[in-house]
Design an enzyme around this catalytic site. Structure first.
Site, PDB file in Angstrom:
ATOM      1  N   GLN A 120      41.576  38.318  35.154  1.00 46.07           N
ATOM      2  CA  GLN A 120      40.257  38.155  35.768  1.00 46.07           C
ATOM      3  C   GLN A 120      39.200  37.905  34.704  1.00 46.07           C
ATOM      4  O   GLN A 120      38.861  36.772  34.418  1.00 46.07           O
ATOM      5  CB  GLN A 120      39.930  39.398  36.594  1.00 46.07           C
ATOM      6  CG  GLN A 120      38.832  39.179  37.593  1.00 46.07           C
ATOM      7  CD  GLN A 120      38.911  40.173  38.743  1.00 46.07           C
ATOM      8  OE1 GLN A 120      39.888  40.889  38.916  1.00 46.07           O
ATOM      9  NE2 GLN A 120      37.877  40.215  39.545  1.00 46.07           N
ATOM     10  N   ASP A 121      38.665  38.967  34.084  1.00 43.99           N
ATOM     11  CA  ASP A 121      37.766  38.744  32.958  1.00 43.99           C
ATOM     12  C   ASP A 121      38.194  39.649  31.810  1.00 43.99           C
ATOM     13  O   ASP A 121      39.018  40.543  31.989  1.00 43.99           O
ATOM     14  CB  ASP A 121      36.290  38.917  33.345  1.00 43.99           C
ATOM     15  CG  ASP A 121      35.908  40.333  33.746  1.00 43.99           C
ATOM     16  OD1 ASP A 121      36.819  41.138  34.043  1.00 43.99           O
ATOM     17  OD2 ASP A 121      34.707  40.642  33.764  1.00 43.99           O
TER      18      ASP A 121
END
Length: 226
Positions: free
Chosen positions: A64-65
């Site tokens: 995701q991040d």
């Protein structure tokens, strides 16, 4: 300024980097790095596209991040720099790797050896503010990484996409499943790992598919650092 990535990816991504949205993202990122603590450091933002060339990608593990704690993120999804404690998701990944293939849990959390064998460890958002998960969401990174996924989807040579959790699985519609192979399960996070990540055996499944395709398998076991 040319982003720090492999020449093969530069050829694929150059037209994307010329888009107006990317110029805006770049200017915004310059200001973020100037005024905030941002991870990873600028040279590591495209590390996934530096270590694994376009032609050599066999597997994509979509994150995701980046991790938002000091010293953790270094441009590869789920991976941390040597000397940093294993975050919970990575701890669960190593547990599943041990259960699946018998690989001992390494004394560090760097997944560079996977990247060097053709595993693209790609986050959908490539930067984050210190201590603020998802702080760079919706700023333009998603368009950049969608282009990476699309470019791999356009390849004739099949790719295995490993999609853990709903966020990664939202990218399924970009992937031609007649040509490529998708492995999906819940996310390795402590909140969801027991709902189907544990026991999903993604590593042996990837290798079984690569073998079937006549491609060299990944050595998933990671060597300890002395």
């Amino acid at each position: 300024m040319k982003p720090f990535l492999n020449d093969s990816w530069w050829a694929v991504m150059k037209s994307e980097f010329e888009q107006p949205y990317y110029q805006e993202l770049r200017e915004w990122m310059k200001e973020e790095y100037r005024t905030q603590t941002v991870f990873p450091k600028p040279d590591d933002v495209y590390r996934a596209l530096h270590l694994t060339s376009y032609e050599e990608v066999k597997v994509v593990i979509l994150g995701q991040d980046p991790y938002h704690g000091p010293g953790q993120a270094h441009g590869l999804s789920f991976s941390v720099q040597p000397g940093v404690k294993h975050p919970p998701s990575l701890r669960n990944i190593f547990q599943e790797l041990k259960d699946d293939l018998g690989c001992p849990v390494p004394n560090h959390g760097s997944l560079v050896s996977w990247a060097e064998q053709g595993v693209l460890l790609l986050n959908t958002v490539l930067t984050v503010r210190k201590g603020e998960a998802n702080s760079h969401k919706g700023k333009g990174w998603e368009r950049v990484t969608d282009r990476v996924i699309d470019a791999l989807n356009e390849r004739d040579q099949p790719v295995v996409f490993v999609l853990w959790g709903r966020h990664a699985q939202n990218k399924k519609e970009r992937i031609d499943q007649n040509k490529h192979y998708i492995i999906e399960s819940p996310h390795p996070s402590p909140f969801s790992a027991r709902n189907g990540f544990f026991g999903s055996r993604p590593f042996s499944k990837v290798n079984a598919y690569l073998k079937q395709m006549g491609t060299e398998e990944i050595n998933w076991c990671i060597q300890d650092i002395e």
